[in-house]
Design a protein around this motif. Structure first.
Motif, PDB file in Angstrom:
ATOM      1  N   UNK A 154       0.831  -1.204   0.000  1.00  0.00           N
ATOM      2  CA  UNK A 154       0.000   0.000   0.000  1.00  0.00           C
ATOM      3  C   UNK A 154       0.866   1.254   0.000  1.00  0.00           C
ATOM      4  N   UNK A 155       1.921   1.239   0.798  1.00  0.00           N
ATOM      5  CA  UNK A 155       2.821   2.398   0.871  1.00  0.00           C
ATOM      6  C   UNK A 155       3.539   2.612  -0.451  1.00  0.00           C
ATOM      7  N   UNK A 156       3.971   1.523  -1.098  1.00  0.00           N
ATOM      8  CA  UNK A 156       4.648   1.636  -2.391  1.00  0.00           C
ATOM      9  C   UNK A 156       3.698   2.184  -3.455  1.00  0.00           C
ATOM     10  N   UNK A 157       2.439   1.738  -3.397  1.00  0.00           N
ATOM     11  CA  UNK A 157       1.451   2.231  -4.372  1.00  0.00           C
ATOM     12  C   UNK A 157       1.257   3.735  -4.219  1.00  0.00           C
ATOM     13  N   UNK A 158       1.265   4.239  -2.980  1.00  0.00           N
ATOM     14  CA  UNK A 158       1.121   5.677  -2.746  1.00  0.00           C
ATOM     15  C   UNK A 158       2.344   6.445  -3.253  1.00  0.00           C
ATOM     16  N   UNK A 159       3.522   5.834  -3.076  1.00  0.00           N
ATOM     17  CA  UNK A 159       4.744   6.471  -3.566  1.00  0.00           C
ATOM     18  C   UNK A 159       4.710   6.588  -5.083  1.00  0.00           C
ATOM     19  N   UNK A 160       4.316   5.507  -5.742  1.00  0.00           N
ATOM     20  CA  UNK A 160       4.243   5.521  -7.207  1.00  0.00           C
ATOM     21  C   UNK A 160       3.193   6.508  -7.692  1.00  0.00           C
ATOM     22  N   UNK A 161       2.061   6.581  -6.983  1.00  0.00           N
ATOM     23  CA  UNK A 161       1.015   7.533  -7.354  1.00  0.00           C
ATOM     24  C   UNK A 161       1.540   8.966  -7.258  1.00  0.00           C
ATOM     25  N   UNK A 162       2.322   9.241  -6.222  1.00  0.00           N
ATOM     26  CA  UNK A 162       2.911  10.567  -6.077  1.00  0.00           C
ATOM     27  C   UNK A 162       3.886  10.870  -7.192  1.00  0.00           C
ATOM     28  N   UNK A 163       4.646   9.863  -7.611  1.00  0.00           N
ATOM     29  CA  UNK A 163       5.585  10.047  -8.717  1.00  0.00           C
ATOM     30  C   UNK A 163       4.839  10.336 -10.021  1.00  0.00           C
ATOM     31  N   UNK A 164       3.742   9.606 -10.243  1.00  0.00           N
ATOM     32  CA  UNK A 164       2.964   9.812 -11.475  1.00  0.00           C
ATOM     33  C   UNK A 164       2.378  11.219 -11.516  1.00  0.00           C
ATOM     34  N   UNK A 165       1.914  11.703 -10.367  1.00  0.00           N
ATOM     35  CA  UNK A 165       1.333  13.043 -10.317  1.00  0.00           C
ATOM     36  C   UNK A 165       2.386  14.127 -10.483  1.00  0.00           C
ATOM     37  N   UNK A 166       3.638  13.818 -10.083  1.00  0.00           N
ATOM     38  CA  UNK A 166       4.700  14.815 -10.193  1.00  0.00           C
ATOM     39  C   UNK A 166       5.087  15.074 -11.643  1.00  0.00           C
ATOM     40  N   UNK A 167       4.879  14.116 -12.517  1.00  0.00           N
ATOM     41  CA  UNK A 167       5.226  14.288 -13.919  1.00  0.00           C
ATOM     42  C   UNK A 167       6.620  13.784 -14.234  1.00  0.00           C
ATOM     43  N   UNK A 168       6.855  13.482 -15.498  1.00  0.00           N
ATOM     44  CA  UNK A 168       8.128  12.915 -15.923  1.00  0.00           C
ATOM     45  C   UNK A 168       9.291  13.868 -15.741  1.00  0.00           C
ATOM     46  N   UNK A 169       9.031  15.156 -15.712  1.00  0.00           N
ATOM     47  CA  UNK A 169      10.119  16.124 -15.591  1.00  0.00           C
ATOM     48  C   UNK A 169      10.783  16.062 -14.224  1.00  0.00           C
ATOM     49  N   UNK A 170      10.050  15.651 -13.212  1.00  0.00           N
ATOM     50  CA  UNK A 170      10.578  15.668 -11.856  1.00  0.00           C
ATOM     51  C   UNK A 170      11.041  14.303 -11.375  1.00  0.00           C
ATOM     52  N   UNK A 186      13.476   5.457 -11.188  1.00  0.00           N
ATOM     53  CA  UNK A 186      12.923   5.439  -9.839  1.00  0.00           C
ATOM     54  C   UNK A 186      11.571   4.752  -9.823  1.00  0.00           C
ATOM     55  N   UNK A 187      10.753   5.047 -10.833  1.00  0.00           N
ATOM     56  CA  UNK A 187       9.442   4.389 -10.919  1.00  0.00           C
ATOM     57  C   UNK A 187       9.603   2.884 -11.088  1.00  0.00           C
ATOM     58  N   UNK A 188      10.542   2.500 -11.935  1.00  0.00           N
ATOM     59  CA  UNK A 188      10.747   1.072 -12.179  1.00  0.00           C
ATOM     60  C   UNK A 188      11.226   0.371 -10.920  1.00  0.00           C
ATOM     61  N   UNK A 189      12.034   1.064 -10.126  1.00  0.00           N
ATOM     62  CA  UNK A 189      12.516   0.492  -8.869  1.00  0.00           C
ATOM     63  C   UNK A 189      11.338   0.219  -7.931  1.00  0.00           C
ATOM     64  N   UNK A 190      10.382   1.142  -7.869  1.00  0.00           N
ATOM     65  CA  UNK A 190       9.192   0.949  -7.039  1.00  0.00           C
ATOM     66  C   UNK A 190       8.383  -0.241  -7.542  1.00  0.00           C
TER      67      UNK A 190
END
Length: 476
Positions: free
Chosen positions: A425-441, A446-450
């Motif tokens: 659940x925590x990893x899913x939230x981290x990935x969701x935050x990464x997706x919302x941040x956009x590819x520029x950030x 990092x996404x693949x590592x998650x």
């Protein structure tokens, strides 16, 4: 107009804040987690101190607070401020800026340390000055060791070795001072002698930790050096030689080294002894999150069995636990402790199945192996519980707790499932935050590592549940 001029005369001229006030505000900002403000204040303070050394202090600079200080005292303070600024920069994600601060701090403090390094023929007639010398070496050693953590390979080695050299000098000074001058300079209440002994103990501990840092470096970045194993053994001997029987650093380093050498029996013995030095504090903190030994033994929903100890006994026990918890090694160190404990449990499990995991002993009985395996797992749970009590937002801790409960004999399926599902659940939230941040950030790596971490947990969870279901069918 005359009234305005009179009012102006009555208004006191506002002086700039003193250096002490600036540094106090910086420390308060750090405690409030306002690192950026703290960094700006430390930067201002360092400019003030540099101007004092350069003789360029202006009337707008609060130099009065440094006017009575000697040049070496100003250098010492500047070095400390630069070190604080470096730590702040690192915590803000600027390791390069932090490294610059540490290097400048070392350079400044290096010019302040002017005592004879060999100390040959020097009498300890003035104990206060020799202890001050040792404090300068301690301060510079700390900067070298921090710089080593920010570096890699040969650069890290050079920093660690410089730190070791300074700490060894400090130990010599404190030893000599204690032997030659303690009686003559001790106050009636023995405070000075106690302070000197405490300083010597603490410096020895830092030195032991520095030896272990070099050992770990030769096991990782410098593992392909021709003399890597020889250097590891030499550092281990040095660390064990000054081990005071209270800190776990040397024993944990030994366990880690012996695992890489496939000397499992020695590794198990060393890591359990290391845990024994943290046991009281870890169990006290683990109890706060429902992972105390009684909780683990009774399972979920179980009620703790209370003894009939009187209030005085309970209070004394609580004080001991509070002291032990406050003295625990850092978060990262204990996280490594839990990993080594779980690896030792796996080694014992392999040995019990005939896999030869221990590598150095074949005559240990199956029952004894099981007992030691469970001891490693239970100890890992207590260590991880202490980490969870300190910070429950670290995914790795939840994952490792799932691994620990899976490794129990028999496997604690429900507990392992709970901790692994929480980690997912925590990893899913981290990935969701990464997706919302956009590819520029956020980098794709990092996404693949998650994603890879989540897939690993899912695979282990599915395997455990399938095996549990099969065992249930067989029982029926």
């Amino acid at each position: 107009r005359q009234q305005q001029r009179g009012d102006a005369k009555k208004q006191p001229h506002q002086k700039p804040p003193s250096l002490e006030e600036v540094l106090a505000k910086a420390e308060a900002s750090l405690e409030a987690s306002d690192v950026e403000t703290a960094l700006s204040l430390f930067a201002y303070a360092s400019d003030v101190l540099r101007s004092r050394l350069d003789g360029t202090a202006s009337s707008g600079v609060p130099s009065s607070s440094t006017a009575a200080m000697s040049e070496d005292e100003v250098k010492s303070l500047l070095s400390r401020v630069l070190g604080k600024a470096g730590e702040a920069r690192v915590s803000l994600g600027d390791p390069d800026g932090g490294r610059e601060n540490f290097e400048e701090a070392i350079e400044v403090l290096g010019s302040a340390v002017t005592i004879d390094e060999e100390m040959e023929g020097r009498e300890a007639a003035d104990q206060s000055s020799t202890v001050a010398d040792a404090q300068l070496y301690d301060a510079r050693a700390g900067l070298h060791l921090y710089l080593g953590q920010l570096s890699s390979e040969k650069d890290a080695l050079a920093s660690y070795q410089a730190g070791v050299k300074d700490l060894e000098r400090s130990v010599k000074i404190l030893d000599r001072s204690a032997d030659a001058g303690a009686d003559a300079h001790m106050r009636d209440d023995g405070e000075e002698e106690g302070s000197l002994k405490s300083a010597l103990v603490e410096t020895r501990r830092q030195l032991g930790g520095a030896y272990c840092s070099i050992l770990e470096l030769y096991m990782t970045d410098l593992c392909f050096e021709p003399d890597a194993e020889e250097q590891c053994e030499a550092m281990l001997v040095s660390a064990m030689a000054i081990d005071d029987g209270t800190m776990p650093d040397a024993l944990q380093a030994k366990a880690n080294l012996r695992l890489t050498q496939r000397r499992g029996e020695e590794a198990v013995h060393s890591i359990l002894e290391a845990y024994g030095r943290m046991k009281v504090g870890c169990e006290a903190m683990a109890d706060l999150v429902g992972l105390g030994k009684e909780d683990c033994a009774e399972g979920e929903g179980g009620q703790k069995k209370r003894g009939n100890d009187d209030d005085e006994e309970a209070k004394a026990k609580e004080l001991v636990e509070i002291d032990a918890a406050s003295s625990l090694p850092g978060f990262e160190f204990r996280c490594q402790t839990s990993k080594i404990l779980l690896e030792c449990a796996a080694v014992l499990g392999d040995s019990d199945r005939g896999g030869g995991g221990c590598g150095d002993e074949d005559n240990v009985g199956s029952d004894e192996n099981d007992a030691r395996k469970n001891a490693c797992v239970e100890s890992a749970i207590q260590v991880l519980g202490s980490l969870l009590a300190e910070n429950d937002e670290v995914v790795e801790v939840w994952y490792l707790l799932g691994c620990a409960f899976e490794a129990m004999s028999p496997t604690s399926v429900d507990a392992a499932k709970y901790y692994w599902e929480t980690a997912l659940t925590m990893l899913a939230k981290v990935k969701e935050g990464m997706d919302q941040a956009g590819d520029d950030e956020v980098e794709d790596e990092e996404k693949q590592c998650i994603i890879d971490q989540a897939n690993e947990i899912k695979e282990r969870l599915d395997t455990m549940l399938d095996e549990a279901e099969e065992e249930g069918d067989m029982d029926e």
